[in-house]
Design a protein around this motif. Sequence first.
Motif, short mmCIF file in Angstrom:
data_model
loop_
_atom_site.label_atom_id
_atom_site.label_comp_id
_atom_site.label_asym_id
_atom_site.label_seq_id
_atom_site.Cartn_x
_atom_site.Cartn_y
_atom_site.Cartn_z
N SER A 1 0.84 -1.20 0.00
CA SER A 1 0.00 0.00 0.00
C SER A 1 0.87 1.26 0.00
O SER A 1 0.61 2.20 -0.75
N CYS B 1 3.96 1.48 -1.06
CA CYS B 1 4.64 1.52 -2.35
C CYS B 1 3.72 2.07 -3.43
O CYS B 1 4.14 2.90 -4.26
N MET B 2 2.49 1.64 -3.44
CA MET B 2 1.53 2.12 -4.44
C MET B 2 1.26 3.61 -4.24
O MET B 2 1.13 4.36 -5.21
N GLN B 3 1.19 4.05 -2.98
CA GLN B 3 0.98 5.47 -2.70
C GLN B 3 2.15 6.30 -3.22
O GLN B 3 1.96 7.34 -3.85
N ARG B 4 3.38 5.83 -2.99
CA ARG B 4 4.57 6.53 -3.50
C ARG B 4 4.55 6.57 -5.03
O ARG B 4 4.90 7.57 -5.64
N GLN B 5 4.16 5.46 -5.64
CA GLN B 5 4.09 5.41 -7.11
C GLN B 5 3.09 6.42 -7.64
O GLN B 5 3.36 7.13 -8.62
N LEU B 6 1.92 6.53 -7.01
CA LEU B 6 0.92 7.51 -7.44
C LEU B 6 1.46 8.94 -7.31
O LEU B 6 1.26 9.78 -8.19
N GLU B 7 2.16 9.21 -6.21
CA GLU B 7 2.74 10.54 -6.00
C GLU B 7 3.79 10.84 -7.07
O GLU B 7 3.86 11.95 -7.60
N GLN B 8 4.62 9.84 -7.39
CA GLN B 8 5.65 10.03 -8.41
C GLN B 8 5.03 10.22 -9.79
O GLN B 8 5.51 11.04 -10.58
N GLU B 9 3.98 9.50 -10.09
CA GLU B 9 3.30 9.66 -11.38
C GLU B 9 2.68 11.05 -11.49
O GLU B 9 2.74 11.67 -12.55
N LYS B 10 2.13 11.56 -10.39
CA LYS B 10 1.56 12.91 -10.40
C LYS B 10 2.67 13.94 -10.60
O LYS B 10 2.53 14.87 -11.39
#
Length: 78
Positions: A22, A24-33
């Motif tokens: 969870s 990791c997915m949150q960090r990925q979403l932040e990086q994609e944004k």
Amino acid sequence: MPLTPLEKELLACVEELEKSVSACMQRQLEQEKALADLRSELNTSLSTLHGALEAGRWPLEQTEPEERNRTGFIRRRP
């Protein structure tokens, strides 16, 4: 039915894994944004630069080369 110690340990591992995934997915979403924001800024900058280059280039006018001042001497190479 009570859980065995092994089942309790497995359940704890699964819960920790879920938290890690969870996060990791949150960090990925932040990086994609952040990447999308950077991409947008880059496109804006490139568009502005392109517009400035086009403004400096248009209208395309054919200018005659300036006439050189003639000195009256003709130089010839030997």
